[in-house]
Design a protein around this motif. Structure first.
Motif, PDB file in Angstrom:
ATOM      1  N   PHE A 118       0.851  -1.192   0.000  1.00 23.03           N
ATOM      2  CA  PHE A 118       0.000   0.000   0.000  1.00 23.03           C
ATOM      3  C   PHE A 118       0.891   1.248   0.000  1.00 23.03           C
ATOM      4  O   PHE A 118       1.884   1.318   0.713  1.00 23.03           O
ATOM      5  N   ARG A 119       0.515   2.251  -0.788  1.00 27.30           N
ATOM      6  CA  ARG A 119       1.266   3.507  -0.867  1.00 27.30           C
ATOM      7  C   ARG A 119       0.667   4.536   0.089  1.00 27.30           C
ATOM      8  O   ARG A 119      -0.546   4.598   0.279  1.00 27.30           O
ATOM      9  N   SER A 120       1.512   5.364   0.662  1.00 27.62           N
ATOM     10  CA  SER A 120       1.055   6.450   1.523  1.00 27.62           C
ATOM     11  C   SER A 120       0.376   7.532   0.688  1.00 27.62           C
ATOM     12  O   SER A 120       0.640   7.655  -0.514  1.00 27.62           O
ATOM     13  N   PRO A 121      -0.497   8.339   1.296  1.00 28.23           N
ATOM     14  CA  PRO A 121      -1.124   9.430   0.547  1.00 28.23           C
ATOM     15  C   PRO A 121      -0.114  10.407  -0.037  1.00 28.23           C
ATOM     16  O   PRO A 121      -0.314  10.941  -1.122  1.00 28.23           O
ATOM     17  N   SER A 122       0.988  10.648   0.666  1.00 25.60           N
ATOM     18  CA  SER A 122       2.047  11.514   0.155  1.00 25.60           C
ATOM     19  C   SER A 122       3.074  10.685  -0.613  1.00 25.60           C
ATOM     20  O   SER A 122       3.519   9.635  -0.120  1.00 25.60           O
ATOM     21  N   PRO A 123       3.488  11.098  -1.821  1.00 26.27           N
ATOM     22  CA  PRO A 123       4.417  10.298  -2.623  1.00 26.27           C
ATOM     23  C   PRO A 123       5.744  10.019  -1.937  1.00 26.27           C
ATOM     24  O   PRO A 123       6.356   8.976  -2.183  1.00 26.27           O
ATOM     25  N   GLN A 124       6.217  10.922  -1.080  1.00 22.99           N
ATOM     26  CA  GLN A 124       7.522  10.763  -0.451  1.00 22.99           C
ATOM     27  C   GLN A 124       7.460  10.075   0.912  1.00 22.99           C
ATOM     28  O   GLN A 124       8.502   9.880   1.533  1.00 22.99           O
ATOM     29  N   SER A 125       6.280   9.708   1.359  1.00 21.10           N
ATOM     30  CA  SER A 125       6.139   9.022   2.647  1.00 21.10           C
ATOM     31  C   SER A 125       5.985   7.528   2.421  1.00 21.10           C
ATOM     32  O   SER A 125       5.439   7.099   1.402  1.00 21.10           O
ATOM     33  N   ASN A 126       6.453   6.747   3.391  1.00 19.38           N
ATOM     34  CA  ASN A 126       6.357   5.297   3.272  1.00 19.38           C
ATOM     35  C   ASN A 126       6.625   4.678   4.634  1.00 19.38           C
ATOM     36  O   ASN A 126       7.481   5.149   5.383  1.00 19.38           O
ATOM     37  N   TRP A 127       5.892   3.611   4.959  1.00 20.91           N
ATOM     38  CA  TRP A 127       6.038   2.982   6.280  1.00 20.91           C
ATOM     39  C   TRP A 127       7.454   2.472   6.503  1.00 20.91           C
ATOM     40  O   TRP A 127       8.018   2.632   7.593  1.00 20.91           O
ATOM     41  N   LEU A 128       8.067   1.872   5.475  1.00 20.64           N
ATOM     42  CA  LEU A 128       9.405   1.300   5.640  1.00 20.64           C
ATOM     43  C   LEU A 128      10.457   2.389   5.799  1.00 20.64           C
ATOM     44  O   LEU A 128      11.335   2.287   6.673  1.00 20.64           O
ATOM     45  N   ILE A 129      10.388   3.435   4.983  1.00 27.71           N
ATOM     46  CA  ILE A 129      11.360   4.526   5.056  1.00 27.71           C
ATOM     47  C   ILE A 129      11.261   5.231   6.400  1.00 27.71           C
ATOM     48  O   ILE A 129      12.274   5.623   7.000  1.00 27.71           O
ATOM     49  N   SER A 130      10.051   5.396   6.911  1.00 32.76           N
ATOM     50  CA  SER A 130       9.874   6.031   8.218  1.00 32.76           C
ATOM     51  C   SER A 130      10.496   5.190   9.323  1.00 32.76           C
ATOM     52  O   SER A 130      11.210   5.714  10.194  1.00 32.76           O
ATOM     53  N   LEU A 131      10.235   3.891   9.307  1.00 29.96           N
ATOM     54  CA  LEU A 131      10.830   3.016  10.318  1.00 29.96           C
ATOM     55  C   LEU A 131      12.346   3.013  10.220  1.00 29.96           C
ATOM     56  O   LEU A 131      13.047   3.080  11.244  1.00 29.96           O
ATOM     57  N   LEU A 132      12.872   2.968   9.007  1.00 27.13           N
ATOM     58  CA  LEU A 132      14.320   2.983   8.807  1.00 27.13           C
ATOM     59  C   LEU A 132      14.937   4.260   9.362  1.00 27.13           C
ATOM     60  O   LEU A 132      16.017   4.228   9.973  1.00 27.13           O
ATOM     61  N   SER A 133      14.272   5.388   9.186  1.00 27.06           N
ATOM     62  CA  SER A 133      14.827   6.660   9.670  1.00 27.06           C
ATOM     63  C   SER A 133      14.874   6.691  11.199  1.00 27.06           C
ATOM     64  O   SER A 133      15.853   7.185  11.783  1.00 27.06           O
ATOM     65  N   VAL A 134      13.844   6.158  11.862  1.00 26.20           N
ATOM     66  CA  VAL A 134      13.846   6.125  13.328  1.00 26.20           C
ATOM     67  C   VAL A 134      14.957   5.198  13.822  1.00 26.20           C
ATOM     68  O   VAL A 134      15.682   5.518  14.789  1.00 26.20           O
ATOM     69  N   MET A 135      15.124   4.060  13.178  1.00 28.60           N
ATOM     70  CA  MET A 135      16.180   3.123  13.573  1.00 28.60           C
ATOM     71  C   MET A 135      17.561   3.727  13.354  1.00 28.60           C
ATOM     72  O   MET A 135      18.461   3.569  14.193  1.00 28.60           O
ATOM     73  N   ASP A 136      17.765   4.420  12.234  1.00 27.68           N
ATOM     74  CA  ASP A 136      19.053   5.076  11.979  1.00 27.68           C
ATOM     75  C   ASP A 136      19.328   6.163  13.010  1.00 27.68           C
ATOM     76  O   ASP A 136      20.472   6.335  13.465  1.00 27.68           O
ATOM     77  N   ALA A 137      18.298   6.914  13.374  1.00 31.83           N
ATOM     78  CA  ALA A 137      18.470   7.949  14.391  1.00 31.83           C
ATOM     79  C   ALA A 137      18.899   7.330  15.722  1.00 31.83           C
ATOM     80  O   ALA A 137      19.825   7.828  16.392  1.00 31.83           O
ATOM     81  N   ALA A 138      18.246   6.237  16.113  1.00 34.50           N
ATOM     82  CA  ALA A 138      18.596   5.566  17.365  1.00 34.50           C
ATOM     83  C   ALA A 138      20.009   4.995  17.293  1.00 34.50           C
ATOM     84  O   ALA A 138      20.786   5.100  18.264  1.00 34.50           O
ATOM     85  N   ALA A 139      20.379   4.399  16.162  1.00 34.91           N
ATOM     86  CA  ALA A 139      21.721   3.832  16.012  1.00 34.91           C
ATOM     87  C   ALA A 139      22.784   4.926  16.053  1.00 34.91           C
ATOM     88  O   ALA A 139      23.851   4.747  16.665  1.00 34.91           O
ATOM     89  N   LEU A 140      22.517   6.063  15.416  1.00 39.94           N
ATOM     90  CA  LEU A 140      23.456   7.184  15.461  1.00 39.94           C
ATOM     91  C   LEU A 140      23.629   7.690  16.887  1.00 39.94           C
ATOM     92  O   LEU A 140      24.756   7.958  17.340  1.00 39.94           O
TER      93      LEU A 140
END
Length: 383
Positions: A221-243
């Motif tokens: 399923f695609r997000s309403p916004s073209p640049q939003s996505n469930w996987l990319i959002s989760l990846l960004s939170v994980m990268d922030a925590a790892a950093l």
């Protein structure tokens, strides 16, 4: 009643049984069931859309077209179920209508679609006609009740994805999340804010692991916004925590950061297994990453530009960050490739050529809000 008619009856009975297994496994059983029918219809939809997208060069148009992929997969699967049931009941009726294929098809279709124009005339086809009518009504009813459940799970997921846009940009990116949190709370300690965010996304990852591995269509399923996505959002939170774990071991909300990373890659692994992507259960923490040390240094300079509390030199922090990211980079990239996720920073390759998009920021950004491509960070590299 000939042998051929009873052979048709046997094939029809097997068809009804196997189709019911697919229906119940897809709509009722609360775990991923690898139904051959669901897999074939899903693969057919994916192949058709990939062929349609070959001449498309812009991501925005690709995303607009791909937003139809998951709904069309649902429609194709319902259509396949109804056709298979109709054909199966037609074959089941063959011994009871004297081998008349036309009459069998007429009685099966009349019953399944509740038209009622072809009445049965003996006990055998009366029982089968009632079974066909029950089947048609039940499949439609199950599908009607399934769609609200599916979209309710999608809406719960998307609410937090949309909320993250103001924190991590669009498309989301881990360093951007830390920069915005620090800059927005420059006069206060941002650790509590990040701790709450990590706790929220740990629970979110658990919910997505359950919903997306049970209802596989949600993965595409695609997000309403073209640049939003469930996987990319989760990846960004994980990268922030790892950093933060690597660079600020003294101020990081340690337990929350570790838990969100662990729940995050558990979620990714569970979803990847459900859609039959390879998963490495014991990744090598010293394996090379797609994200390089130079990329890591640019992120560190971004954080320094907003006075983020960095306690460890990049050279010392890099092995720790690499050890955390090795747990999820490979599976995250495989999922991003499979679902054609938005081309964001640190998210791996796609089927289509693209340049990773930096998170969007308002044009009137302040002087302290810098980007990795700004001259004060990169310098002017010649050649």
């Amino acid at each position: 009643m000939t042998v051929l008619e009873w052979a048709c009856f046997t094939v029809g009975a097997a068809g009804v049984l196997l189709t019911w297994i697919s229906v119940i496994g897809t709509l009722i059983v609360t775990r991923p069931l690898h139904s051959a029918l669901s897999r074939v219809t899903g693969l057919a939809t994916v192949k058709a859309f990939h062929a349609l997208l070959r001449p498309v060069s812009t991501y925005e148009l690709r995303d607009r077209i791909l937003s139809w992929q998951a709904p069309m997969s649902l429609f194709l699967r319902l259509l396949a179920w109804m056709i298979l049931f109709d054909v199966s009941f037609t074959l089941l009726l063959m011994p009871f209508v004297g081998g008349d294929l036309g009459r069998a098809a007429s009685e099966a279709g009349s019953a399944m679609f509740t038209l009622g124009y072809a009445a049965p005339n003996n006990l055998g086809n009366t029982v089968l006609v009632y079974a066909a009518a029950y089947t048609g009504l039940t499949v439609i009813a199950l599908q009607v009740s399934y769609l609200p459940t599916l979209y309710a799970a999608f809406n719960r997921c998307e609410a937090d994805v949309t909320l993250l846009v103001s924190r991590a940009g669009s498309p989301s990116w881990g360093p951007e999340l830390l920069v915005r949190t620090r800059y927005g709370r420059a006069a206060r300690d941002s650790s509590n804010e990040l701790a709450e965010l990590y706790q929220q996304w740990e629970r979110w990852a658990a919910e997505v692991a359950e919903s997306h591995s049970t209802y596989l269509t949600l993965v595409w399923f695609r997000s309403p916004s073209p640049q939003s996505n469930w996987l990319i959002s989760l990846l960004s939170v994980m990268d922030a925590a790892a950093l933060q774990l690597a660079l600020s071991p003294g101020t990081v909300p340690n337990t929350r950061a570790r838990l969100v990373v662990r729940m995050g890659f558990t979620c990714m692994n569970q979803v990847a297994r459900a859609i039959r992507l390879p998963v490495d259960d014991d990744p090598d923490p010293d394996a090379p990453l797609n994200v390089t040390f130079d990329d890591f240094q640019l992120a560190v300079q971004m954080l320094r530009s907003v006075d983020f509390p960095i306690e460890v030199a990049p050279e010392q922090a890099w092995p720790h960050f690499r050890g955390w990211r090795a747990n999820y980079e490979k599976v995250a990239y495989a999922l991003a490739y499979a679902i054609d996720a938005p081309p964001s920073m640190w998210s791996g390759p796609r089927r289509f050529p693209f340049e990773p998009a930096m998170p969007h920021r308002p044009k009137n950004r302040t002087a302290k809000e810098v980007r990795p491509d700004d001259p004060q960070i990169l310098g002017r590299r010649k050649g």
